[in-house]
Design a protein around this motif. Structure first.
Motif, PDB file in Angstrom:
ATOM      1  N   THR A   5       0.853  -1.187   0.000  1.00  0.00           N
ATOM      2  CA  THR A   5       0.000   0.000   0.000  1.00  0.00           C
ATOM      3  C   THR A   5       0.885   1.232   0.000  1.00  0.00           C
ATOM      4  O   THR A   5       2.117   1.128   0.132  1.00  0.00           O
ATOM      5  CB  THR A   5      -0.933  -0.002   1.221  1.00  0.00           C
ATOM      6  OG1 THR A   5      -1.832   1.097   1.111  1.00  0.00           O
ATOM      7  CG2 THR A   5      -0.152   0.088   2.522  1.00  0.00           C
ATOM      8  N   CYS A   6       0.274   2.373  -0.134  1.00  0.00           N
ATOM      9  CA  CYS A   6       1.023   3.632  -0.191  1.00  0.00           C
ATOM     10  C   CYS A   6       1.226   4.200   1.211  1.00  0.00           C
ATOM     11  O   CYS A   6       0.600   3.775   2.186  1.00  0.00           O
ATOM     12  CB  CYS A   6       0.284   4.651  -1.053  1.00  0.00           C
ATOM     13  SG  CYS A   6       0.075   4.084  -2.766  1.00  0.00           S
TER      14      CYS A   6
ATOM     15  N   THR B 147       0.365   6.991   2.234  1.00  0.00           N
ATOM     16  CA  THR B 147      -0.814   7.773   2.616  1.00  0.00           C
ATOM     17  C   THR B 147      -2.055   6.921   2.420  1.00  0.00           C
ATOM     18  O   THR B 147      -2.058   5.969   1.632  1.00  0.00           O
ATOM     19  CB  THR B 147      -0.900   9.049   1.770  1.00  0.00           C
ATOM     20  OG1 THR B 147      -0.969   8.678   0.397  1.00  0.00           O
ATOM     21  CG2 THR B 147       0.330   9.936   2.000  1.00  0.00           C
ATOM     22  N   PRO B 148      -3.150   7.256   3.068  1.00  0.00           N
ATOM     23  CA  PRO B 148      -4.358   6.423   2.949  1.00  0.00           C
ATOM     24  C   PRO B 148      -4.895   6.382   1.537  1.00  0.00           C
ATOM     25  O   PRO B 148      -5.426   5.369   1.109  1.00  0.00           O
ATOM     26  CB  PRO B 148      -5.342   7.083   3.924  1.00  0.00           C
ATOM     27  CG  PRO B 148      -4.486   7.837   4.871  1.00  0.00           C
ATOM     28  CD  PRO B 148      -3.299   8.305   4.126  1.00  0.00           C
ATOM     29  N   ASP B 149      -4.805   7.476   0.874  1.00  0.00           N
ATOM     30  CA  ASP B 149      -5.298   7.511  -0.500  1.00  0.00           C
ATOM     31  C   ASP B 149      -4.135   7.314  -1.448  1.00  0.00           C
ATOM     32  O   ASP B 149      -2.997   7.693  -1.136  1.00  0.00           O
ATOM     33  CB  ASP B 149      -6.014   8.833  -0.768  1.00  0.00           C
ATOM     34  CG  ASP B 149      -7.288   8.964   0.063  1.00  0.00           C
ATOM     35  OD1 ASP B 149      -7.885   7.891   0.309  1.00  0.00           O
ATOM     36  OD2 ASP B 149      -7.637  10.077   0.458  1.00  0.00           O
ATOM     37  N   PRO B 150      -4.298   6.790  -2.629  1.00  0.00           N
ATOM     38  CA  PRO B 150      -5.611   6.518  -3.242  1.00  0.00           C
ATOM     39  C   PRO B 150      -6.010   5.047  -3.197  1.00  0.00           C
ATOM     40  O   PRO B 150      -6.914   4.663  -3.928  1.00  0.00           O
ATOM     41  CB  PRO B 150      -5.383   6.953  -4.693  1.00  0.00           C
ATOM     42  CG  PRO B 150      -3.950   6.570  -4.941  1.00  0.00           C
ATOM     43  CD  PRO B 150      -3.236   6.725  -3.634  1.00  0.00           C
ATOM     44  N   ASN B 151      -5.335   4.156  -2.462  1.00  0.00           N
ATOM     45  CA  ASN B 151      -5.668   2.732  -2.531  1.00  0.00           C
ATOM     46  C   ASN B 151      -5.785   2.141  -1.153  1.00  0.00           C
ATOM     47  O   ASN B 151      -5.406   2.776  -0.154  1.00  0.00           O
ATOM     48  CB  ASN B 151      -4.640   1.975  -3.364  1.00  0.00           C
ATOM     49  CG  ASN B 151      -3.239   2.085  -2.778  1.00  0.00           C
ATOM     50  OD1 ASN B 151      -3.044   2.784  -1.787  1.00  0.00           O
ATOM     51  ND2 ASN B 151      -2.284   1.411  -3.379  1.00  0.00           N
ATOM     52  N   SER B 152      -6.311   0.894  -1.144  1.00  0.00           N
ATOM     53  CA  SER B 152      -6.467   0.133   0.084  1.00  0.00           C
ATOM     54  C   SER B 152      -6.181  -1.332  -0.223  1.00  0.00           C
ATOM     55  O   SER B 152      -5.959  -1.709  -1.372  1.00  0.00           O
ATOM     56  CB  SER B 152      -7.878   0.325   0.661  1.00  0.00           C
ATOM     57  OG  SER B 152      -8.837  -0.105  -0.294  1.00  0.00           O
TER      58      SER B 152
ATOM     59  N   ASN C  30      -7.116  -0.441   5.626  1.00  0.00           N
ATOM     60  CA  ASN C  30      -6.685   0.892   5.213  1.00  0.00           C
ATOM     61  C   ASN C  30      -5.809   1.494   6.291  1.00  0.00           C
ATOM     62  O   ASN C  30      -5.855   1.086   7.475  1.00  0.00           O
ATOM     63  CB  ASN C  30      -7.890   1.811   4.972  1.00  0.00           C
ATOM     64  CG  ASN C  30      -8.720   1.350   3.782  1.00  0.00           C
ATOM     65  OD1 ASN C  30      -8.288   1.406   2.650  1.00  0.00           O
ATOM     66  ND2 ASN C  30      -9.934   0.868   4.068  1.00  0.00           N
TER      67      ASN C  30
ATOM     68  N   LYS D 133      -2.450   9.616   8.508  1.00  0.00           N
ATOM     69  CA  LYS D 133      -2.287  10.284   7.232  1.00  0.00           C
ATOM     70  C   LYS D 133      -0.998   9.872   6.529  1.00  0.00           C
ATOM     71  O   LYS D 133      -0.911   9.957   5.303  1.00  0.00           O
ATOM     72  CB  LYS D 133      -2.315  11.795   7.421  1.00  0.00           C
ATOM     73  CG  LYS D 133      -3.657  12.313   7.911  1.00  0.00           C
ATOM     74  CD  LYS D 133      -3.649  13.825   8.008  1.00  0.00           C
ATOM     75  CE  LYS D 133      -5.018  14.346   8.451  1.00  0.00           C
ATOM     76  NZ  LYS D 133      -5.038  15.828   8.559  1.00  0.00           N
TER      77      LYS D 133
ATOM     78  N   SER E 119       1.084   9.095  -8.834  1.00  0.00           N
ATOM     79  CA  SER E 119      -0.280   9.652  -8.843  1.00  0.00           C
ATOM     80  C   SER E 119      -1.336   8.592  -9.115  1.00  0.00           C
ATOM     81  O   SER E 119      -2.508   8.765  -8.755  1.00  0.00           O
ATOM     82  CB  SER E 119      -0.378  10.757  -9.902  1.00  0.00           C
ATOM     83  OG  SER E 119      -0.054  10.213 -11.191  1.00  0.00           O
TER      84      SER E 119
ATOM     85  N   GLY F 149      -1.257   5.591  -7.818  1.00  0.00           N
ATOM     86  CA  GLY F 149      -1.338   4.671  -6.700  1.00  0.00           C
ATOM     87  C   GLY F 149      -0.420   3.486  -6.821  1.00  0.00           C
ATOM     88  O   GLY F 149      -0.564   2.529  -6.044  1.00  0.00           O
TER      89      GLY F 149
END
Length: 849
Positions: free
Chosen positions: A555-556, A558-563, A608, A612, A648, A650
């Motif tokens: 995962t990244c 940061t929480p966004d953009p994927n889970s 998730n 942040k 960008s 993800g």
């Protein structure tokens, strides 16, 4: 006899007034029935004709007379030399046209063949009525005269007498067409040419010849009289339109003469052979041989010529004999449960020709086999019937069969045969009892049990039955196949108990069914056995906790953009599997602080980031998963999560993946071992190379490369103790009395250890030395020649010179300033001997060093 005014549509039947002597064919040909001398009482008889439709009758009288025989002498006597005169032509006289005489057709000249002469034989005389005023010359032209065959006919040019020079053969040329000419002495044509036709009269000089000397025909046995058999044909080279070429056929003899000496007759004109008597039976007479005679002169035995041929008539077989069994009852036996074996051999007899449809037998079972357990096949060679078993027979059900069988031919019997078309017999088959295999019932046997049963639990009783009711036998049981080794069976009563815990999730269980095979064996002779399969349908219990799937994710930061989407893996089945409950443990506290999990449905959940930002790295996230069993089963499963920098879209931008970043300790140790082994191999190779170089250097001589003489030093086994210990024969250096011829000199004598690479140098022959002092000059010259010769081999070796004979005046070489000790001699003179002695000079000269 024939009608002169018949339209040809009437059907007329002829009869003779004397049928015993004369008969008339349908075409009106009258012939004698028998041979008899012609007398006045046979000189006349009547022929009657009657219309078959209108019954109208006619009659005619036939008178017979002796026909004179035409001989060559009678022909010669009756023949007179005729005179043929050229016909007169139209002539012009006193200014008027006059026809002196009308033209006529010259009749042909008949000349019998095979005339005996004398030759030339005069035929006719050709003349012109102008021969009174002119001197004429006569000639003939055409085939037989001046054309091939030439010279048969000649003419006297003065008298015009035409003659034949040799006997004629009608069979070669039947007619000659000549032209006669009349010219004056100047060669001018006086008369127009006239045609002369000479017919060669046929004589009976050729016998009839059959087209084949042996004729072959067939006739079915039992044929009725009048059945056509075959046609024989003969030809006669004589004139077919004369009596000489008219042939008549007759049967001279018949062999064998049974059942009648006249089984066949022949049409005397056409040669057709037909049957005239009944009783043809192939089983009695298979072949008839007829001698056929053909006679010309219409069959006249006195004047006609004849010839014979052989007609072989084969009586072909028809199905006039049905097959008959050789016995009324046949016996056989068969072991139970055996198929495709011969039970009995049925034998029949048939008088027809073997290996034909009229002889081949066809067998069928007409009774005693309602279930179709037997079949009968025909042996093509012996025609026997082979009774075979096609279905298994149980001794306990049927101990004996009585079959009714029938035999008939492949083709039906010929018409008119009084025998029955088939023959019947009885076959008694006895069934033999044999030891049969025990069998399990039911097979397979299916039971339902929950998994997890403890060892020692009795599952069921699996027994077999023995089909041999009339044999007292015991059955024992053994285990044949048990993949997981969970079961055991009692050898006497067949009780099956567990020896391990049953697990539905075992790889040996397919579709919830576990298969085990058992063997039942009896104590018969021979002992027999049978197998049975026990199928255990295992019912699921909740004995497996769920596990997270997949076990690794990324995962990244940061929480966004994927889970991360996860699910659970549970080896149990419904209702002991899903839906699942997903949760995070309370400790460590960083798990719930950093992560959050959301249930999507009964099987899937979503993980998730809760904060942040989370620094990139590998994190192990424990997840509590609970199934729906009763009671439910929970498990804490670890999910390895790689947190990475993302673009960008993800997607992770880190080069390393989870697999690369998370190498285990075992993988790292294996890599290090491979590197160490590779370094050791490289080091060993370097050491070996250096060691080999040192060995090469140690073997080299510590001398200048230019002075390297390793290839020149020759090692001998024994060099002796010096000149003082040796007695040398120096007579070879003495001056020879005579020079030996070149033919006996050993040319090119060389040591065996010397390898020549070029031709030996040739030196001029020197003259004999006048005194012993020349020996030293000779050696010096040879040494100088060897030093200056560029083709000489680079060997410091003794040069072998040719043997120069005995009687040399030279003294011993021991007087050449030689001392008893080699160490006291001065070897400095070797430096003057050239480069080839430089090595010896360095070794022995130059002082103590």
């Amino acid at each position: 006899v024939k009608f002169s005014n018949c339209n040809g549509k009437r059907k007329v039947q002829y009869e003779s007034s004397e049928p015993a002597d004369f008969k008339v064919d349908e075409d009106g040909m009258v012939y004698a029935v028998r041979s008899f001398p012609l007398s006045s009482e046979h000189a006349k008889f009547l022929i009657y004709a009657q219309d078959k439709e209108t019954q109208e009758k006619w009659q005619v009288a036939v008178k017979l007379s002796l026909k004179p025989t035409l001989t060559e002498e009678s022909v010669k006597e009756s023949a007179e030399v005729e005179e043929i005169v050229f016909p007169r032509q139209f002539s012009k006289h006193s200014g008027h046209l006059q026809r002196q005489k009308r033209d006529w057709v010259i009749p042909p000249i008949n000349l019998p063949e095979n005339s005996r002469g004398p030759f030339p034989q005069e035929l006719v005389r050709i003349r012109s009525d102008r021969d009174k005023n002119l001197s004429l010359r006569y000639s003939v032209t055409g085939p037989g005269a001046d054309q091939p065959p030439t010279g048969i006919f000649i003419i006297n040019p003065i008298s015009g007498q035409l003659s034949v020079t040799k006997p004629l053969d009608r069979e070669q040329i039947a007619r000659f067409h000549l032209r006669a000419h009349a010219v004056d002495i100047n060669g001018n044509q006086v008369e127009n040419p006239i045609d002369i036709v000479i017919n060669v009269i046929d004589m009976n000089d050729n016998r009839p010849e059959f087209l084949h000397q042996v004729w072959n025909g067939t006739v079915p046995e039992g044929s009725k009289p009048g059945t056509y058999v075959m046609t024989v044909t003969a030809i006669d080279a004589d004139d077919p339109n004369a009596l000489n070429g008219m042939l008549r056929y007759r049967i001279v003899s018949q062999a064998p003469s049974t059942p009648s000496p006249n089984m066949f007759t022949i049409n005397n004109e056409t040669g057709d052979i037909i049957t005239v008597a009944a009783g043809l039976d192939r089983e009695k007479v298979q072949q008839y041989t007829l001698i056929i005679q053909a006679t010309d002169m219409e069959g006249n035995p006195t004047y006609g010529l004849s010839n014979t041929a052989t007609a072989i008539i084969t009586v072909t077989d028809v199905n006039d004999n049905p097959p008959e069994f050789t016995a009324m009852t046949f016996y056989g036996e068969v072991p139970e449960n055996r198929v495709d074996i011969i039970v009995a051999n049925l034998t029949v007899t048939d008088k027809d020709q073997p290996h034909t449809p009229a002889w081949n037998a066809v067998y069928r079972i007409s009774g005693g086999d309602p279930t179709g357990r037997f079949a009968i096949q025909t042996d093509p060679n012996s025609n026997d019937g082979l009774v075979t078993v096609v279905k298994p027979i149980d001794f306990e059900t049927n101990r004996m069969f009585v079959l009714t069988v029938a035999a008939e031919n492949q083709v039906p019997l010929a018409k008119g045969i009084q025998h029955p078309p088939q023959s019947t017999a009885t076959v008694s088959v006895t069934v033999i009892d044999v030891n049969e295999n025990p069998y399990f019932t039911p097979n397979p046997k299916i039971i339902r049990q929950e998994e997890g049963l403890h060892a020692g639990t009795m599952l069921t009783t699996f027994t077999a039955q023995d089909p041999d009711r009339y044999m007292q036998q015991n059955i024992r049981y053994t285990k044949l196949s048990d993949p997981a080794n969970w079961l055991k069976i009692d050898p006497v009563n067949g009780q099956i108990t567990t020896i391990a815990v049953l697990d539905r999730e075992s790889p040996n269980v397919k579709n919830n069914i576990y298969n085990a095979t058992f063997l039942a064996s009896d104590n018969g002779i021979p002992p027999m056995s049978g197998t049975g399969t026990l199928q255990i349908y295992l019912l699921d219990i909740n004995d497996n906790a769920p596990q997270v799937l997949p076990q690794e994710a990324e995962t990244c930061e940061t929480p966004d953009p994927n889970s991360i989407n996860i699910t659970a893996l549970d080896y149990d089945i419904d209702p002991n599997a899903g839906p699942f409950a997903f949760d995070l443990p309370l400790s460590p506290v960083t798990i719930k602080r950093n992560w959050t999990i959301t249930r999507l449905n009964g099987d899937f959940a979503q993980l998730n980031l809760k904060i942040k930002f989370l620094e990139a790295g590998i994190y192990e996230v424990p997840i509590i998963i609970t199934d729906s069993g009763n009671p439910p089963k929970s498990n804490i499963s670890i999910l390895r999560v790689k947190v990475c920098q993302c673009d960008s879209n993800g997607d992770c931008t880190d080069v390393d993946r989870i697999v690369g970043a998370g190498l285990g300790t075992g993988a790292i140790i294996a890599i290090l071992l491979c590197i160490i082994i590779l370094l050791i191999l490289v080091l060993m190779f370097v050491v070996w190379m250096k060691r080999r170089d040192k060995e090469r250097q140690a073997k080299q001589l510590l001398i200048d490369p230019e002075d390297d003489v390793r290839d020149n030093i020759l090692k001998y086994d024994e060099e002796g103790g010096g000149e003082e210990d040796q007695d040398y024969d120096l007579s070879q250096l003495q001056q020879p009395d005579t020079v030996e011829p070149d033919a006996i000199k050993p040319v090119g004598i060389r040591r065996m250890d010397e390898r020549p690479i070029h031709a030996e140098p040739q030196y001029p022959v020197r003259s004999a030395a006048p005194h012993p002092g020349d020996i030293g000059d000779f050696i010096n010259e040879g040494l100088k020649a060897a030093d200056n010769d560029p083709t000489a081999p680079p060997y410091d070796s003794l040069l072998v010179f040719d043997y120069e004979g005995s009687g040399s005046t030279a003294g011993s070489l021991s007087s050449l300033n030689s001392s008893s000790s080699g160490g006291e001699q001065d070897y400095d003179y070797l430096n003057d001997w050239g480069p080839r002695f430089k090595k010896l000079a360095d070794m022995y000269g130059g002082g103590d060093d």
